[in-house]
Design an enzyme around this catalytic site. Structure first.
Site, mmCIF file in Angstrom:
data_model
loop_
_atom_site.group_PDB
_atom_site.id
_atom_site.type_symbol
_atom_site.label_atom_id
_atom_site.label_comp_id
_atom_site.label_asym_id
_atom_site.label_seq_id
_atom_site.Cartn_x
_atom_site.Cartn_y
_atom_site.Cartn_z
ATOM 1 N N LYS A 22 0.845 -1.123 -0.117
ATOM 2 C CA LYS A 22 -0.008 0.098 0.075
ATOM 3 C C LYS A 22 0.847 1.356 0.031
ATOM 4 C CE LYS A 22 -1.932 1.709 3.890
ATOM 5 N NZ LYS A 22 -1.430 3.116 4.134
ATOM 6 N N ASN A 23 1.858 1.551 1.086
ATOM 7 C CA ASN A 23 2.477 2.471 1.094
ATOM 8 C C ASN A 23 3.518 3.037 -0.030
ATOM 9 O OD1 ASN A 23 1.135 3.037 3.387
ATOM 10 N ND2 ASN A 23 2.970 2.567 4.632
ATOM 11 N N ARG A 92 -4.074 10.684 4.253
ATOM 12 C CA ARG A 92 -2.960 11.424 4.570
ATOM 13 C C ARG A 92 -2.087 11.375 3.483
ATOM 14 N NH1 ARG A 92 -0.234 13.974 8.478
ATOM 15 N NH2 ARG A 92 1.726 13.383 7.811
ATOM 16 N N CYS A 116 -4.900 12.693 12.980
ATOM 17 C CA CYS A 116 -5.372 11.261 12.825
ATOM 18 C C CYS A 116 -5.814 10.657 13.837
ATOM 19 C CB CYS A 116 -4.765 10.456 11.707
ATOM 20 S SG CYS A 116 -3.213 9.832 12.603
ATOM 21 N N ARG A 121 -0.274 14.886 13.087
ATOM 22 C CA ARG A 121 0.712 14.117 12.204
ATOM 23 C C ARG A 121 1.108 15.386 11.153
ATOM 24 N NH1 ARG A 121 -1.144 8.708 9.641
ATOM 25 N NH2 ARG A 121 1.059 8.596 9.072
ATOM 26 N N PRO A 122 2.100 16.387 11.617
ATOM 27 C CA PRO A 122 2.426 17.546 10.931
ATOM 28 C C PRO A 122 2.841 17.252 9.543
ATOM 29 C CG PRO A 122 4.043 17.222 12.635
ATOM 30 C CD PRO A 122 3.016 16.085 12.916
ATOM 31 N N ASP A 304 4.134 0.421 12.123
ATOM 32 C CA ASP A 304 2.995 -0.221 11.447
ATOM 33 C C ASP A 304 2.437 -1.590 11.954
ATOM 34 O OD1 ASP A 304 2.238 2.182 10.330
ATOM 35 O OD2 ASP A 304 2.820 1.435 8.200
ATOM 36 N N ARG A 396 -8.826 -0.408 3.871
ATOM 37 C CA ARG A 396 -7.871 0.695 3.567
ATOM 38 C C ARG A 396 -6.360 -0.023 3.218
ATOM 39 N NH1 ARG A 396 -5.975 4.939 7.274
ATOM 40 N NH2 ARG A 396 -4.608 5.193 5.588
HETATM 41 C C1 UD1 Z 1 4.506 6.664 6.602
HETATM 42 C C2 UD1 Z 1 3.348 5.500 6.289
HETATM 43 C C3 UD1 Z 1 2.891 5.048 7.748
HETATM 44 C C4 UD1 Z 1 3.937 4.861 8.766
HETATM 45 C C5 UD1 Z 1 4.788 5.986 8.919
HETATM 46 C C6 UD1 Z 1 6.064 5.917 9.728
HETATM 47 C C7 UD1 Z 1 2.808 6.019 4.110
HETATM 48 C C8 UD1 Z 1 1.641 6.294 3.188
HETATM 49 N N1 UD1 Z 1 2.592 5.936 5.405
HETATM 50 O O1 UD1 Z 1 3.683 7.713 6.731
HETATM 51 O O2 UD1 Z 1 2.054 4.007 7.563
HETATM 52 O O3 UD1 Z 1 3.216 4.567 9.786
HETATM 53 O O4 UD1 Z 1 5.465 6.162 7.652
HETATM 54 O O5 UD1 Z 1 6.870 4.507 9.202
HETATM 55 O O6 UD1 Z 1 3.801 5.624 3.483
HETATM 56 N N2 UD1 Z 1 6.781 14.154 10.991
HETATM 57 C C9 UD1 Z 1 6.807 15.483 11.408
HETATM 58 N N3 UD1 Z 1 6.777 16.473 10.524
HETATM 59 C C10 UD1 Z 1 6.454 16.084 9.070
HETATM 60 C C11 UD1 Z 1 6.334 14.815 8.736
HETATM 61 C C12 UD1 Z 1 6.511 13.715 9.672
HETATM 62 O O7 UD1 Z 1 7.192 15.846 12.484
HETATM 63 O O8 UD1 Z 1 6.219 17.142 8.203
HETATM 64 C C13 UD1 Z 1 7.110 13.187 12.065
HETATM 65 C C14 UD1 Z 1 5.769 12.332 12.494
HETATM 66 O O9 UD1 Z 1 4.766 13.026 13.429
HETATM 67 C C15 UD1 Z 1 6.143 11.052 12.885
HETATM 68 C C16 UD1 Z 1 7.723 10.983 12.219
HETATM 69 O O10 UD1 Z 1 7.526 12.245 11.656
HETATM 70 O O11 UD1 Z 1 6.554 11.151 14.226
HETATM 71 C C17 UD1 Z 1 7.374 9.863 11.105
HETATM 72 O O12 UD1 Z 1 6.512 10.252 10.127
HETATM 73 P P1 UD1 Z 1 6.638 10.021 8.590
HETATM 74 O O13 UD1 Z 1 7.685 9.022 8.238
HETATM 75 O O14 UD1 Z 1 6.424 11.227 7.984
HETATM 76 O O15 UD1 Z 1 5.145 9.144 8.571
HETATM 77 P P2 UD1 Z 1 4.149 9.361 7.042
HETATM 78 O O16 UD1 Z 1 5.135 9.334 5.955
HETATM 79 O O17 UD1 Z 1 3.023 10.448 7.302
#
Ligand code: UD1
Length: 420
Positions: A22-23, A92, A116, A121-122, A304, A396
Site C-alpha cells: 500500500k505505502n 493523508r 489522525c 501528524r504535521p 505499523d 484501506r
Molecule cells: C508513513 C506511512 C505510515 C507509517 C509511517 C512511519 C505512508 C503512506 N504511510 O507515514 O504507514 O506509519 O510512515 O513509518 O507511507 N513528522 C513531522 N513533520 C512532518 C512529517 C512527519 O514531525 O512534516 C513526524 C511524524 O509526526 C512522525 C515521524 O515524523 O513522528 C515519521 O512520520 P513519517 O515518516 O512522515 O510518516 P508518514 O510518511 O506520514
C-alpha cells in the site's frame, strides 16, 4: 458498513499470498504526474486507499484502467492541480501530489491533512523542504498553496526521518534545476521503490537505499512500467496470525529481507521460521515467549506492526513492554483489546502487556488501519465469537484479508453491520 465475525481458536495451516505494498503504491501513483504518458504499475493492491488515490488523481485529469493487479495510468490530460479536502481527509498520503505538481506544473493547492486517530501528524517537513527548493508556499484556510517558476536544487537536512517528506522532496528535486542533497532521508523500502521508479523515468539519483540522496535535476522525465514491492506489513501481520493460532502457514510473494526485524522478534518469541526465496514459513510455538519491542525507522521494528505485536504478546507467557518511538499516541487498539480480555497497561508511549491464554470473544470496534488488524488477530486467537465493527479501516490497507485467512482455515466472515 461491514463487520467481521470471527469464531476463534482455529488452527491456521496453509499458504497466504502477499499483495503489493500500500505505502509504495501511494507514492508510485502520484509520481506518474511527473511525466506525460502511459504507465504500468504492476502488483498494485486492490485497496480502499488505492481507490482514494485513483479518485484524487482522476479529479486532476489522470485516467486509469485496472486489470488484475496491473494499474494502467494515463497522465496526458492533467489539467487541475488541486487536492481537495474531501480526498485528503480520507487519506493523508494525498499530500504526495504536492511535490510532483509543484515540480512539473509550478502550481499546487493541497488541503492540509490534519491529525489522525493517533494524534497530530504535521507536514512541516514537506513544506520546509519544498520552500528550500524555491517554492513559494502559503498555508491559509486549511490549504497549502504552492507556486514556483522552476524549482532550484538545494541541500535539505531533515531533523526527523520522514517517509512522506523524503518522497515528496525527491519527487520535486528530480525536476529542479541543478543538484540537491537530501540528508537523513528515509530508507524505508517503499522510498527505495519510489527511487527506482524515478531513476527508470530518467531521474539522476545517487545513494539509493541510503540516508543521503543526491539528485541532479533533469528537464524532463518519461513514463515507465514498474512493479510495486510486496507489502511488508501485510506479511508481518499474517506471520503473527500464524504464530498466534498454532499450525504452520507459508506466506508467498513477499520480500523476506524487508521484514528481518519482525522475523527476528518472532524467532525470539519461539516461532520457527524458514525462508525460501520469496516465501516464509512460520511454525507456531507451543508457548509464545514474551518479547519486548521498540518501534524505530527502517530497518527497525515498524510502528505499523506495533498494534499486531501487542496482540501477540497478549497471548504470550510473561510480561512484555512495547514502546512506540515513532508515534507516541498510537494505542487506540489497547482499550479494544482489553474488551477481549487482554491485560495491557499504558504509560505514555509504553504498553506493558501481561500475557495469558484467556482471550475471549467480544464486540470490538476498529479505530484505525493497524488497530483493526490487531483486533482480527486477537479475535482469531480468542475463544468464542468476536465481532469487529467498522472494518472499513481495515479495507484501506488489507486486500481480501478474510478470504486469505479463510484459505488457511480461519473462521472469519464479512457481514453488513448496523452502527453501534
Ligand atoms: C508513513 C506511512 C505510515 C507509517 C509511517 C512511519 C505512508 C503512506 N504511510 O507515514 O504507514 O506509519 O510512515 O513509518 O507511507 N513528522 C513531522 N513533520 C512532518 C512529517 C512527519 O514531525 O512534516 C513526524 C511524524 O509526526 C512522525 C515521524 O515524523 O513522528 C515519521 O512520520 P513519517 O515518516 O512522515 O510518516 P508518514 O510518511 O506520514
Amino acid at each position: 458498513m461491514d463487520k467481521f465475525i470471527i469464531r476463534g481458536s482455529k488452527k491456521l495451516n496453509g499458504i497466504i499470498p502477499i499483495g503489493g505494498a500500500k505505502n509504495a503504491s501511494l507514492a508510485l501513483m502520484p509520481a506518474t504526474l511527473l511525466a506525460s504518458g502511459k504507465y504500468e504499475l504492476l502488483n498494485t493492491p486492490n485497496l480502499r486507499d488505492v481507490t482514494t488515490m485513483i479518485k484524487l488523481l482522476s479529479s486532476m485529469g489522470v485516467s486509469f484502467e485496472q486489470k488484475d493487479s496491473t494499474l494502467h495510468v494515463n497522465t496526458f490530460r492533467v489539467n487541475k492541480f488541486e487536492a481537495p479536502y474531501e480526498h485528503v481527509k480520507k487519506m493523508r498520503a494525498s499530500i504526495y501530489v504536492l511535490g510532483p505538481l509543484i515540480a512539473r506544473y509550478g502550481n499546487a493547492k493541497v488541503s492540509l491533512p490534519g491529525g489522525c486517530a493517533w494524534g497530530p501528524r504535521p507536514v512541516n517537513l514537506h513544506i520546509e523542504a519544498l520552500k528550500k527548493l524555491g517554492a513559494s508556499i502559503e498555508v491559509e484556510r486549511g490549504y497549502i498553496n504552492a507556486k514556483a517558476k522552476r524549482l532550484k536544487g538545494a541541500k535539505i537536512n531533515f531533523d526527523i526521518s520522514s517517509v512522506g517528506a523524503t518522497g515528496n522532496t525527491l519527487m520535486a528535486a528530480v525536476l529542479a534545476k541543478g543538484s540537491s542533497k537530501i540528508e537523513n532521508a528515509a530508507i524505508e523500502p517503499e522510498i527505495t521503490n519510489l527511487v527506482e521508479m524515478l531513476i527508470s523515468m530518467g531521474a539522476k539519483i545517487n545513494g539509493i537505499g541510503t540516508t543521503i540522496l543526491e539528485v541532479e535535476g533533469v528537464d524532463e522525465l518519461h513514463p515507465i512500467s514498474i512493479s510495486t514491492i510486496p507489502d511488508r506489513i501485510e506479511a508481518g501481520t499474517m506471520l503473527i496470525a500464524g504464530a498466534m493460532c498454532g499450525g504452520k502457514i507459508t506466506i508467498t510473494n513477499c520480500e523476506p529481507k524487508h521484514i528481518t526485524s519482525v522475523l527476528l522478534k518472532l524467532k525470539e518469541a519461539g516461532a520457527k521460521i524458514k525462508i525460501s526465496g520469496s516465501s516464509v514459513t512460520i511454525s507456531a510455538p507451543k508457548i509464545i515467549k514474551s518479547v519486548d519491542v521498540t518501534t524505530e525507522v527502517y530497518p527497525g521494528f515498524p510502528t505499523d506492526m506495533q498494534a499486531q505485536w501487542i496482540s501477540l504478546m497478549s497471548v504470550a507467557k510473561g510480561i512484555s513492554k512495547i514502546t512506540d518511538t515513532v508515534y507516541y499516541d498510537r494505542f487506540s487498539h489497547v482499550p479494544e483489546l482489553q474488551r477481549l480480555g487482554a491485560n495491557i497497561s499504558l504509560s505514555e508511549n509504553i504498553a506493558t502487556v501481561k500475557g495469558s491464554n484467556k482471550l475471549a470473544g467480544a464486540k470490538v470496534m476498529s479505530t484505525d488501519l493497524r488497530a483493526s488488524a490487531a483486533l482480527i488477530l486477537a479475535g482469531l486467537a480468542a475463544k468464542g465469537e468476536t465481532e469487529v465493527l467498522r472494518v472499513y479501516h481495515l479495507d484501506r490497507g488489507y486486500e481480501s484479508i478474510e478470504k486469505k485467512l479463510q484459505a488457511a482455515g480461519a473462521n472469519i466472515t464479512r457481514a453488513s453491520a448496523e452502527e453501534f
